[in-house]
Design an enzyme around this catalytic site. Structure first.
Site: not given
Length: 731
Positions: A119, A121-124, A149, A176, A202, A255
């Site tokens: 997750a 840094p957390g924007s999603k 995370d 993990d 992600d 990405c």
């Protein structure tokens, strides 16, 4: 490639669940965007920001300004300051356009149980929380988000992001992702394994789609990165689908544009699933988003430039680096059945974005290796945990075998479990969710305080209930503190569903943070009838249950409350003065309701925490939130803010803020503060975490640089180790 050489345009997203999203949008369009018209910065004409055509309700925008220009240009200082301040409040997210896609394709409803596997840094994660709170009239949605995370430090960045949204339905955990434990919940008195309705996967990736903002990727990119990450990505995705409920949806994203990290992982997962999974056709979703179909043919390349089309061509000395799952499926019939073209590839030149890959998977039946595992775990006198049969962690996806323990091991484990059982049961009775009792696993990072739920008969609660005339339906069982002994300084609140998760899994999970602060102890509060004052971050959750100490104020009163530190009662409207007259001193709720007959006034309701003194009335609201409300009311805060920065005086709120921090001790907020300070120090800057002291400009510059450095760290793949660590987290 030409598009990748251009800087990435700045994009922003308006937080969708706040009732004032429309007000922010109106403010942006009518004021800030208009001021950008006909501006020239460094010889470049500033184009009017455009809404992203595929994002619902015009809540996402992009501009041709790069993040660097936005930060450094004096002409754009006012606009930048607005963005920074609203970001700190949680009303705006500075998020890359392509990063907004996965949560949208999850189709989240407020009752969904959601797992975000990687997750930070957390924007999603923030987007997912917004979707849970689609109906602002429901303070406790039935769904929740568990954000995980592997990196302990990045978990605190995650907490920082999630905290801005003030939700009682988010829990941050540190595991993990490829071996995240099965959790249990209590359903009508019996234990059941928790399966998630939606999973966001992600995964860590090589980040070759982020070259426009992470310049280092140009220097450090090599095909080896993908070869090292493929096995980890497959293990995380496999663990995800194991924990997905039947009929549930999992979004896998990277990405990166490398098929080894994308279609190869999906094809391998579909092949292993033997029909249990299928790729969803999302071609009709997000109209306006330009996409390319997934590919079905690719080759694998080594670092030295050697290409391989088939696993059988790989020499034995290279078979540790290249695995069979990296190659496309040769059987045409199998390949067609997989529908790999249903994956989405987002290319940078199509809509001026970063590069991105997304696949949406639907689970139709249990995974073949889980079929023997019963869904429901009945209560058993001698065991606590459930039998876990996990998918293989080996790169070629072969299934693992659970070995029968020997008799001696059985006896030993029985004794161990009986001991753990008694500890766990005792903790549960006391409502304590501490760290795991077993010390076999070494826990890195900060030692977390326990989560202690308030007992049914706790004498602490009665004065609070009486003072604020709380509704009988108020879920007091969901109140918790972070201290087992001594005075309780802060009271936090979680949803009923998260309480269930916490109480039944304290020995399995490393929880970093959960709950929102609803009450803070006031040092001399007892003399006013209640030792606890209301906390602004939890007021929207608490407000529906409060029936006393509410003062309805007009818009002029709100302006006075937000612009003056400790205004005398005589400055307020006569109606407000009358209401205050009959009320005892202490913590109060200040409520503004919009008047539909005055369309020029602010058209969204506001709830503020306040304090009524003998002769004055004041609001307890963090600085950036004050600025937000004033902007929405059309008050120019830019110049006033400059004066404020020059002034040396410390406000009473700062004193309160510091006092609360000192009293609270080393709880998670302090740890998060320490961490942000430390990480910023590494980039040669001071901490900017305190919302009261720092200007919004300073906060943004430092947090943005911090995010940038953590994103850079993310995309650097260790070249020395094949078994790469999961701390390579995606941007």
């Amino acid at each position: 490639m030409a598009a990748l050489r251009e800087p990435l345009p700045a994009t922003l997203r308006i937080t969708g669940y706040r009732s004032h999203a429309k007000e922010i949008l109106h403010c942006l369009k009518e004021k800030y965007f208009r001021e950008l018209q006909d501006l020239e910065v460094d010889g470049q004409k500033v184009e009017m920001p455009q809404s992203l055509s595929w994002y619902p309700e015009e809540l996402a925008w992009h501009t041709n300004l790069s993040r660097k220009i936005l930060r450094k240009s004096p002409q754009l200082e006012k606009f930048h300051q607005f963005l920074v301040s609203e970001t700190e409040c949680g009303n705006i997210s500075r998020q890359e356009a392509v990063s907004m896609i996965p949560p949208l394709l999850l189709n989240v409803n407020p009752h969904h149980k959601i797992l975000d596997m990687c997750a930070a840094p957390g924007s999603k994660t923030a987007q997912l929380i917004e979707m849970l709170h689609a109906d602002m009239n429901v303070p406790f949605p039935k769904g929740f988000v568990i954000a995980n995370d592997v990196d302990n430090k990045r978990c605190y960045l995650l907490v920082h992001q999630a905290k801005r949204l003030n939700s009682p339905c988010i829990m941050v955990v540190n595991h993990d992702a490829s071996s995240i434990p099965n959790l249990q919940i209590d359903v009508d008195g019996r234990k059941e394994v928790l399966f998630y309705d939606r999973i966001l996967c992600d995964v860590p990736c090589s980040g070759d789609g982020t070259m426009r903002k992470n310049i280092d990727v140009w220097k450090k990119w090599t095909t080896q990165n993908s070869l090292q990450l493929h096995g980890l990505q497959l293990r995380i995705a496999t663990r995800g689908v194991e924990q997905l409920a039947e009929g549930g949806r999992m979004v896998y994203s990277t990405c990166s544009l490398n098929p080894i990290e994308n279609e190869a992982v999906i094809a391998s997962l579909l092949e292993k699933s033997q029909g249990a999974l299928e790729l969803a056709d999302v071609s009709s979703e997000l109209p306006g988003l330009k996409r390319m179909p997934g590919i079905t043919k690719w080759k694998v390349m080594l670092k030295d430039g050697q290409w391989f089309e088939d696993w059988k061509d790989v020499p034995s000395n290279r078979q540790a680096q290249i695995r069979p799952t990296m190659f496309p499926v040769k059987d045409e019939e199998k390949l067609q059945a997989m529908n790999l073209e249903r994956c989405l590839r987002i290319l940078p030149h199509h809509q001026n974005t970063g590069g991105f890959f997304v696949a949406v998977l639907i689970k139709k039946s249990p995974m073949p290796w889980n079929k023997r595992q019963p869904k429901v775990h009945q209560k058993s006198p001698q065991r606590t945990g459930d039998t876990e049969v996990t998918a293989a962690n080996s790169d070629n996806g072969s299934e693992c075998v659970t070995e029968e323990p020997t008799l001696a091991e059985n006896e030993e484990s029985k004794k161990m479990q009986e001991l753990q059982n008694s500890d766990t049961e005792q903790s549960k009775k006391e409502g304590v969710c501490g760290p795991p009792p077993s010390k076999k696993m070494k826990l890195f990072g900060f030692k977390e305080d326990p989560f202690v739920f308030l007992p049914e008969d706790d004498p602490l609660f009665l004065p609070i209930q009486k003072f604020y005339a709380l509704d009988p339906s108020f879920p007091k069982m969901n109140l918790l503190t972070r201290t087992q002994e001594g005075k309780k300084r802060q009271l936090y609140m979680v949803s009923k569903e998260l309480r269930n998760v916490l109480l039944n899994n304290s020995e399995k999970m490393k929880v970093i943070n959960t709950g929102i602060k609803v009450w803070s102890r006031n040092s001399d509060g007892e003399q006013f009838g209640c030792a606890f004052r209301l906390a602004q971050e939890g007021i929207y959750t608490l407000y529906p249950f409060i029936h006393a100490r509410i003062i309805n104020v007009c818009i002029e009163d709100v302006k006075i409350l937000l612009t003056q530190e400790n205004p005398f009662l005589s400055k307020f409207s006569s109606e407000t003065q009358k209401k205050v007259k009959d009320m005892a001193m202490g913590s109060i709720v200040l409520k503004y309701d919009p008047d539909p007959e005055k369309p020029d006034d602010l058209q969204c309701p506001i709830v503020l925490c306040g304090w009524q003194g003998k002769t004055s009335l004041r609001a307890f609201v963090p600085k950036n939130e004050r600025l937000h409300y004033l902007r929405m009311m059309g008050v120019e805060v830019f110049k006033a803010k400059r004066k404020e920065e020059e002034s040396e005086s410390k406000t009473e709120e700062e004193v309160q803020h510091r006092l609360a921090q000192t009293e609270e001790g080393m709880d998670v907020e302090d740890k998060e503060h320490d961490l942000v300070t430390k990480m910023e120090a590494e980039t040669g800057e001071e901490s900017s975490h305190s919302p009261v002291e720092s200007s919004a400009m300073e906060v943004e510059n430092k947090m943005e640089d911090l995010d940038q450095s953590s994103e850079n760290t993310n995309n650097h793949v260790s070249q020395e180790s094949k078994d790469i660590d999961t701390s390579n987290v995606k941007a």
